[in-house]
Write a protein that holds these residues in place. Structure first.
Motif, PDB file in Angstrom:
ATOM      1  N   ILE A 281      85.661  37.052  78.082  1.00  0.00           N
ATOM      2  CA  ILE A 281      84.953  36.007  77.348  1.00  0.00           C
ATOM      3  C   ILE A 281      84.555  36.618  76.017  1.00  0.00           C
ATOM      4  N   SER A 282      84.943  35.962  74.921  1.00  0.00           N
ATOM      5  CA  SER A 282      84.654  36.539  73.612  1.00  0.00           C
ATOM      6  C   SER A 282      84.097  35.507  72.654  1.00  0.00           C
ATOM      7  N   ASN A 283      83.208  35.974  71.772  1.00  0.00           N
ATOM      8  CA  ASN A 283      82.618  35.155  70.717  1.00  0.00           C
ATOM      9  C   ASN A 283      82.210  33.785  71.265  1.00  0.00           C
ATOM     10  N   SER A 284      81.412  33.800  72.320  1.00  0.00           N
ATOM     11  CA  SER A 284      81.041  32.584  73.034  1.00  0.00           C
ATOM     12  C   SER A 284      79.533  32.467  73.192  1.00  0.00           C
ATOM     13  N   THR A 285      79.079  31.239  73.396  1.00  0.00           N
ATOM     14  CA  THR A 285      77.682  30.955  73.705  1.00  0.00           C
ATOM     15  C   THR A 285      77.655  30.177  75.004  1.00  0.00           C
ATOM     16  N   ILE A 286      76.966  30.716  76.009  1.00  0.00           N
ATOM     17  CA  ILE A 286      76.865  30.079  77.322  1.00  0.00           C
ATOM     18  C   ILE A 286      75.380  29.856  77.571  1.00  0.00           C
ATOM     19  N   SER A 287      74.956  28.604  77.475  1.00  0.00           N
ATOM     20  CA  SER A 287      73.532  28.297  77.493  1.00  0.00           C
ATOM     21  C   SER A 287      73.294  26.895  78.041  1.00  0.00           C
ATOM     22  N   GLY A 288      72.120  26.672  78.628  1.00  0.00           N
ATOM     23  CA  GLY A 288      71.719  25.334  79.049  1.00  0.00           C
ATOM     24  C   GLY A 288      72.246  24.887  80.390  1.00  0.00           C
ATOM     25  N   ASN A 289      72.775  25.786  81.207  1.00  0.00           N
ATOM     26  CA  ASN A 289      73.285  25.428  82.519  1.00  0.00           C
ATOM     27  C   ASN A 289      72.168  25.544  83.557  1.00  0.00           C
ATOM     28  N   ILE A 290      72.209  24.663  84.562  1.00  0.00           N
ATOM     29  CA  ILE A 290      71.193  24.657  85.608  1.00  0.00           C
ATOM     30  C   ILE A 290      71.880  24.812  86.953  1.00  0.00           C
ATOM     31  N   GLU A 291      71.421  25.798  87.726  1.00  0.00           N
ATOM     32  CA  GLU A 291      71.977  26.104  89.041  1.00  0.00           C
ATOM     33  C   GLU A 291      71.002  25.646  90.121  1.00  0.00           C
ATOM     34  N   GLU A 292      71.535  25.015  91.141  1.00  0.00           N
ATOM     35  CA  GLU A 292      70.726  24.648  92.303  1.00  0.00           C
ATOM     36  C   GLU A 292      71.552  24.995  93.526  1.00  0.00           C
ATOM     37  N   ASN A 293      71.035  25.880  94.384  1.00  0.00           N
ATOM     38  CA  ASN A 293      71.775  26.241  95.589  1.00  0.00           C
ATOM     39  C   ASN A 293      70.816  26.329  96.764  1.00  0.00           C
ATOM     40  N   PRO A 294      71.314  26.103  97.981  1.00  0.00           N
ATOM     41  CA  PRO A 294      70.446  26.067  99.157  1.00  0.00           C
ATOM     42  C   PRO A 294      69.723  27.382  99.431  1.00  0.00           C
ATOM     43  N   ALA A 295      70.298  28.488  99.005  1.00  0.00           N
ATOM     44  CA  ALA A 295      69.679  29.794  99.253  1.00  0.00           C
ATOM     45  C   ALA A 295      68.552  30.074  98.263  1.00  0.00           C
ATOM     46  N   ASN A 296      68.427  29.236  97.218  1.00  0.00           N
ATOM     47  CA  ASN A 296      67.432  29.455  96.169  1.00  0.00           C
ATOM     48  C   ASN A 296      67.551  30.846  95.571  1.00  0.00           C
ATOM     49  N   ALA A 297      68.766  31.340  95.468  1.00  0.00           N
ATOM     50  CA  ALA A 297      69.012  32.686  94.953  1.00  0.00           C
ATOM     51  C   ALA A 297      69.572  32.605  93.543  1.00  0.00           C
ATOM     52  N   LYS A 298      69.148  33.518  92.694  1.00  0.00           N
ATOM     53  CA  LYS A 298      69.655  33.577  91.317  1.00  0.00           C
ATOM     54  C   LYS A 298      71.001  34.289  91.314  1.00  0.00           C
ATOM     55  N   TYR A 299      72.064  33.527  91.215  1.00  0.00           N
ATOM     56  CA  TYR A 299      73.401  34.101  91.176  1.00  0.00           C
ATOM     57  C   TYR A 299      73.992  34.119  89.783  1.00  0.00           C
ATOM     58  N   GLY A 300      73.318  33.573  88.820  1.00  0.00           N
ATOM     59  CA  GLY A 300      73.848  33.502  87.471  1.00  0.00           C
ATOM     60  C   GLY A 300      74.227  32.087  87.112  1.00  0.00           C
ATOM     61  N   ALA A 301      73.269  31.307  86.667  1.00  0.00           N
ATOM     62  CA  ALA A 301      73.541  29.921  86.293  1.00  0.00           C
ATOM     63  C   ALA A 301      74.444  29.844  85.074  1.00  0.00           C
ATOM     64  N   GLY A 302      74.415  30.859  84.221  1.00  0.00           N
ATOM     65  CA  GLY A 302      75.292  30.898  83.051  1.00  0.00           C
ATOM     66  C   GLY A 302      76.661  31.444  83.409  1.00  0.00           C
ATOM     67  N   VAL A 303      76.698  32.667  83.951  1.00  0.00           N
ATOM     68  CA  VAL A 303      77.951  33.313  84.360  1.00  0.00           C
ATOM     69  C   VAL A 303      77.746  33.947  85.725  1.00  0.00           C
ATOM     70  N   PHE A 304      78.596  33.581  86.673  1.00  0.00           N
ATOM     71  CA  PHE A 304      78.624  34.209  87.992  1.00  0.00           C
ATOM     72  C   PHE A 304      79.871  35.081  88.067  1.00  0.00           C
ATOM     73  N   VAL A 305      79.718  36.351  88.457  1.00  0.00           N
ATOM     74  CA  VAL A 305      80.846  37.264  88.591  1.00  0.00           C
ATOM     75  C   VAL A 305      81.014  37.597  90.074  1.00  0.00           C
ATOM     76  N   ARG A 306      82.129  37.157  90.668  1.00  0.00           N
ATOM     77  CA  ARG A 306      82.415  37.484  92.059  1.00  0.00           C
ATOM     78  C   ARG A 306      82.532  38.991  92.189  1.00  0.00           C
TER      79      ARG A 306
END
Length: 189
Positions: free
Chosen positions: A27-52
């Protein structure tokens, strides 16, 4: 190539909501902002970028900030910009701003860990809405074009990637300064 993540709200048992990195990705020269994550585990996995856990991410001159986790039954949001479902993920690259990193994810040593001081998502020229850099933003003059050496920013022709001899972090370049003789304002004293 520029990637600008438009705000989304994903409510499922999946991880993240902006960008899901499942394979080797740049990912280059990018802006990743304003995303909202909701998951049953209530765990912060990366609402902007999730890396498996088995994936590789190279992040170059990009902003990941202003993404949030909403927990059902709990008021308010928690910051959740970049994360994984396992500890020990290593992100490579340079010249990035990532405000909140979760799950013991390692980011490049020169990564800025602060708020980016961006304007709202709105028309700023070009074909898509963008978030302009506010005056004094820490993104100004700290970017690179290692992975995306194009001559213009996300907005396209008429919006140069380099202004005043500098490159900014993110999808949008700040306008040239009004001071055309000395970049530091010396001539205004």
């Amino acid at each position: 190539r520029y990637l600008h993540s438009f705000p989304t709200r994903l409510s499922s048992d999946l991880f993240g909501s902006g960008v899901y990195v499942g394979y080797a990705t740049r990912i280059s020269n990018s802006t990743i902002s304003g995303n909202i994550e909701e998951n049953p585990a209530n765990a912060k996995y990366g609402a902007g970028v999730f890396v498996r856990g088995t994936a590789a991410l190279e992040l170059e001159s990009s902003v990941v900030s202003g993404n949030e986790l909403v927990q059902p039954g709990v008021s308010g949001y928690q910051s959740s910009d970049l994360g994984s479902n396992v500890d020990g993920v290593v992100v490579t690259g340079a010249n990035n701003l990532i405000n909140i990193v979760t799950h013991d994810v390692s980011v490049p040593a020169d990564t800025l860990r602060m708020l980016p001081d961006l304007g709202p998502l709105q028309p700023n020229g070009g074909l898509t809405p963008t978030q302009a850099l506010n005056a004094g933003s820490p993104l100004i003059g700290r970017g690179n074009t290692v992975a995306s050496p194009g001559s213009c920013d996300q907005r396209g022709a008429g919006y140069p990637r380099t202004t005043d001899g500098r490159i900014d972090i993110g999808a949008v370049q700040a306008p040239a300064s009004a001071d055309t003789i000395f970049g530091d304002g010396f001539d205004g004293l």
